[in-house]
Design a protein around this motif. Sequence first.
Motif, short mmCIF file in Angstrom:
data_model
loop_
_atom_site.label_atom_id
_atom_site.label_comp_id
_atom_site.label_asym_id
_atom_site.label_seq_id
_atom_site.Cartn_x
_atom_site.Cartn_y
_atom_site.Cartn_z
N ARG A 150 0.84 -1.21 0.00
CA ARG A 150 0.00 0.00 0.00
C ARG A 150 0.87 1.26 0.00
O ARG A 150 0.58 2.23 -0.69
N ILE A 151 1.96 1.24 0.78
CA ILE A 151 2.87 2.41 0.83
C ILE A 151 3.48 2.64 -0.55
O ILE A 151 3.49 3.77 -1.06
N ARG A 152 3.99 1.54 -1.15
CA ARG A 152 4.61 1.68 -2.48
C ARG A 152 3.63 2.23 -3.51
O ARG A 152 3.97 3.12 -4.30
N GLU A 153 2.40 1.71 -3.50
CA GLU A 153 1.39 2.14 -4.48
C GLU A 153 1.00 3.59 -4.29
O GLU A 153 0.84 4.35 -5.25
N GLU A 154 0.87 4.03 -3.02
CA GLU A 154 0.45 5.41 -2.75
C GLU A 154 1.56 6.40 -3.12
O GLU A 154 1.30 7.48 -3.64
N VAL A 155 2.82 6.01 -2.86
CA VAL A 155 3.96 6.85 -3.26
C VAL A 155 3.95 7.05 -4.77
O VAL A 155 4.14 8.17 -5.27
N LYS A 156 3.72 5.97 -5.49
CA LYS A 156 3.73 6.03 -6.96
C LYS A 156 2.52 6.78 -7.49
O LYS A 156 2.63 7.63 -8.39
N ARG A 157 1.32 6.51 -6.92
CA ARG A 157 0.08 7.12 -7.42
C ARG A 157 0.04 8.63 -7.19
O ARG A 157 -0.28 9.40 -8.08
N ALA A 158 0.38 9.06 -5.97
CA ALA A 158 0.24 10.47 -5.59
C ALA A 158 1.52 11.26 -5.74
O ALA A 158 1.54 12.46 -5.47
N ASN A 159 2.63 10.57 -6.14
CA ASN A 159 3.93 11.23 -6.28
C ASN A 159 4.32 11.94 -4.98
O ASN A 159 4.74 13.09 -4.98
N LYS A 160 4.14 11.23 -3.87
CA LYS A 160 4.49 11.77 -2.56
C LYS A 160 5.72 11.04 -2.03
O LYS A 160 6.04 9.94 -2.47
N SER A 161 6.37 11.65 -1.04
CA SER A 161 7.51 10.99 -0.42
C SER A 161 7.00 9.88 0.49
O SER A 161 5.89 9.96 1.03
N PRO A 162 7.79 8.82 0.69
CA PRO A 162 7.36 7.76 1.61
C PRO A 162 7.15 8.28 3.03
O PRO A 162 6.32 7.77 3.77
N TYR A 163 7.89 9.32 3.42
CA TYR A 163 7.71 9.93 4.74
C TYR A 163 6.26 10.40 4.89
O TYR A 163 5.60 10.13 5.90
N LYS A 164 5.78 11.13 3.88
CA LYS A 164 4.44 11.70 3.96
C LYS A 164 3.38 10.62 3.97
O LYS A 164 2.41 10.68 4.72
N VAL A 165 3.57 9.58 3.15
CA VAL A 165 2.60 8.49 3.07
C VAL A 165 2.54 7.74 4.40
O VAL A 165 1.45 7.43 4.91
N VAL A 166 3.69 7.47 4.99
CA VAL A 166 3.72 6.77 6.29
C VAL A 166 2.97 7.57 7.35
O VAL A 166 2.20 7.01 8.16
N GLN A 167 3.15 8.90 7.33
CA GLN A 167 2.43 9.73 8.30
C GLN A 167 0.93 9.76 8.02
O GLN A 167 0.11 9.65 8.93
N GLU A 168 0.56 9.90 6.74
CA GLU A 168 -0.86 9.97 6.38
C GLU A 168 -1.60 8.68 6.71
O GLU A 168 -2.79 8.70 7.02
N LEU A 169 -0.89 7.55 6.63
CA LEU A 169 -1.52 6.26 6.97
C LEU A 169 -1.56 6.04 8.49
O LEU A 169 -2.11 5.03 8.95
N GLY A 170 -0.99 6.97 9.24
CA GLY A 170 -1.04 6.88 10.70
C GLY A 170 -0.13 5.83 11.29
O GLY A 170 -0.33 5.38 12.43
N LEU A 171 0.91 5.43 10.54
CA LEU A 171 1.79 4.36 11.01
C LEU A 171 2.78 4.87 12.06
O LEU A 171 3.10 4.17 13.01
N MET A 172 3.28 6.10 11.87
CA MET A 172 4.22 6.70 12.82
C MET A 172 4.44 8.16 12.44
O MET A 172 4.08 8.59 11.34
N THR A 173 5.05 8.90 13.34
CA THR A 173 5.35 10.30 13.07
C THR A 173 6.63 10.41 12.25
O THR A 173 7.41 9.45 12.14
N GLU A 174 6.87 11.59 11.71
CA GLU A 174 8.12 11.84 10.97
C GLU A 174 9.32 11.61 11.86
O GLU A 174 10.32 10.99 11.45
N GLU A 175 9.24 12.09 13.10
CA GLU A 175 10.37 11.95 14.02
C GLU A 175 10.70 10.49 14.29
O GLU A 175 11.87 10.09 14.31
N GLN A 176 9.65 9.66 14.46
CA GLN A 176 9.86 8.24 14.72
C GLN A 176 10.52 7.56 13.52
O GLN A 176 11.46 6.75 13.68
N LEU A 177 10.03 7.89 12.31
CA LEU A 177 10.60 7.29 11.11
C LEU A 177 12.05 7.72 10.92
O LEU A 177 12.92 6.91 10.56
N LEU A 178 12.35 8.99 11.16
CA LEU A 178 13.72 9.48 11.02
C LEU A 178 14.67 8.74 11.97
O LEU A 178 15.79 8.38 11.59
N LYS A 179 14.24 8.51 13.19
CA LYS A 179 15.09 7.83 14.17
C LYS A 179 15.41 6.40 13.72
O LYS A 179 16.54 5.92 13.86
#
Length: 571
Positions: free
Chosen positions: A23-52
């Motif tokens: 789902r992450i891969r498809e949304e990144v490709k469909r909406a031309n968004k960064s994986p960071y933004k998609v992960v946040q929009e799906l409610g999986l984790m915050t930007e800070e958590q992903l960066l760490k």
Amino acid sequence: MDAGKVVQILLKYKLVDESTAVRIREEVKRANKSPYKVVQELGLMTEEQLLKILAREFKVQIAEVGDDTLDAALIQAVPREFCEKYEVFPLRRKGRVLFVAMADPTRWDIIDNLRFLTNLSVEPLLMNPDKINQLIVKAYGEKSEVSEMVRELSETSEVEDLTVVEEKEEEEILDPTAVAKDSAIQRFALTLLREAIEKKASDIHIEPYEKKMRIRLRIDGTLREIEPPPFKYARGIVSVIKIMSNLKIEERRLPQDGHLKIADKMGKVIDFRVSTLPVKHGEKVVLRILDKSSLTLDLKKLGFEPDSLQKFETAIKRPYGMILVTGPTGSGKTTTLYSALSILNDPGVNIMTAEDPVEFEFEGINQVQVREEIGLTFASALRSFLRQDPDIIMVGEIRDGETASIAVKAALTGHLVLSTLHTNDAPSAIARLVDMGIPPYLIADSLILIMAQRLVRRLCPQCKKPIQPSDEKLRVVGLDRSFIAGKVVYGEGDTNCDLCRGARYKGREGIYEVMYVTPSIREMILEGRAIHEIREKARDEGMLTLREAALLKFQKGITSLEEVIRVTMEG
């Protein structure tokens, strides 16, 4: 950053399952968004958590951005195209080490290229690619058609000779093809003007410095820098605009004023008022965009509180007397006066205005352009108006005692007079008129209403965020927490918002301090009472101060507390 690499790390640490990874891969490709933004929009984790997580995996530090981020020398050394292509940004230099923000700090080929470009050792730091893009825009200007023209000019080996356009009649609209057909410089100038229209800018500033040219657009009251053309074209671009404005291109020692008209992308004709000014390294040019279609003339849409609007509408329907609108340049006074005149404009009344300049033309209103260099001042225009059987007179600004005296006498002899003054608040206009030599009894007899106004920026409706302001910030504006009890208030949103392009605000509206001259206030003026006493009496009678009006906008979620503080510092 490659979405696949992020997904693999998340799978490695069992933070997502296979279906979520797909789902992450498809949304990144469909909406031309960064994986960071998609992960946040799906409610999986915050930007800070992903960066760490990514920083631990890549064995690098997370980039920290401070106020000193933009290093002009580094920005010049690393081209914009390189930063955009590889999602990198040169943050700072310490000795022989260059610290670079990277979306993917494992790309050693990019690091090697940076070493070659800068002749420095490179220390990669991890950063969200969306944040990197924001830094690129901040450093190099917004990517746009103007940016593309900058690319074209940069690739031109020699400065082209300017094609001089034949002089046009003052009213004639310049054909863009005639102006732009030969020169990349001329095409750049037209692209710049059209982009400013598209972005709803109010002004364009073109500024030459010793080794560079700066171009800024004023949008929602704030100047924003855009990518400039190569410095060698600075004089050529100014010359093109002067030609389009029928100004003398050989005169570079004196200021000049002119105007031009161009058609926007939709074919609509837009007027520009042009001002040139000699500065140390050339000529500064400021163009004011006069787009009548963007002018809001509905008083109900300007931002009045209901009681203030009712007072103002009552005042402008009086048969005679004086109404004053006060505030600094750029506070929306002209729009307010034009809105009032649009209500009063009727075949049964004779409306005459003296303006400097006439910004917008209105059918049914006799508008006079003040020209002080030939003796046509506000005062002389006003004297002539009184011989032209007027019902309503609008004076662009009361600047001196002579104009004030004639305006007051006109208001006392059966005319409705509207004008502006430069004062900080409504009651101070009384003191200003006294300073100009108007006796208090004439002020008391002529004044109907005084209104001070400012413009506050509206929070972007797409990215604004609910907040809990600190007690300290509430104290700054004289509030306690009870003011927002049970209410949702908002603050500034994301700098990567598509709607506001990272500005966090979109559009402006007015705040108004409306002082109706009641019998009790009229008596206080006659008695020569202090302004602070008149102000307190007006507040007792229901007048909102500028700060109180702005705080209501904050309480309603229209603007931020920071904007209230910025705009009403003096209040």
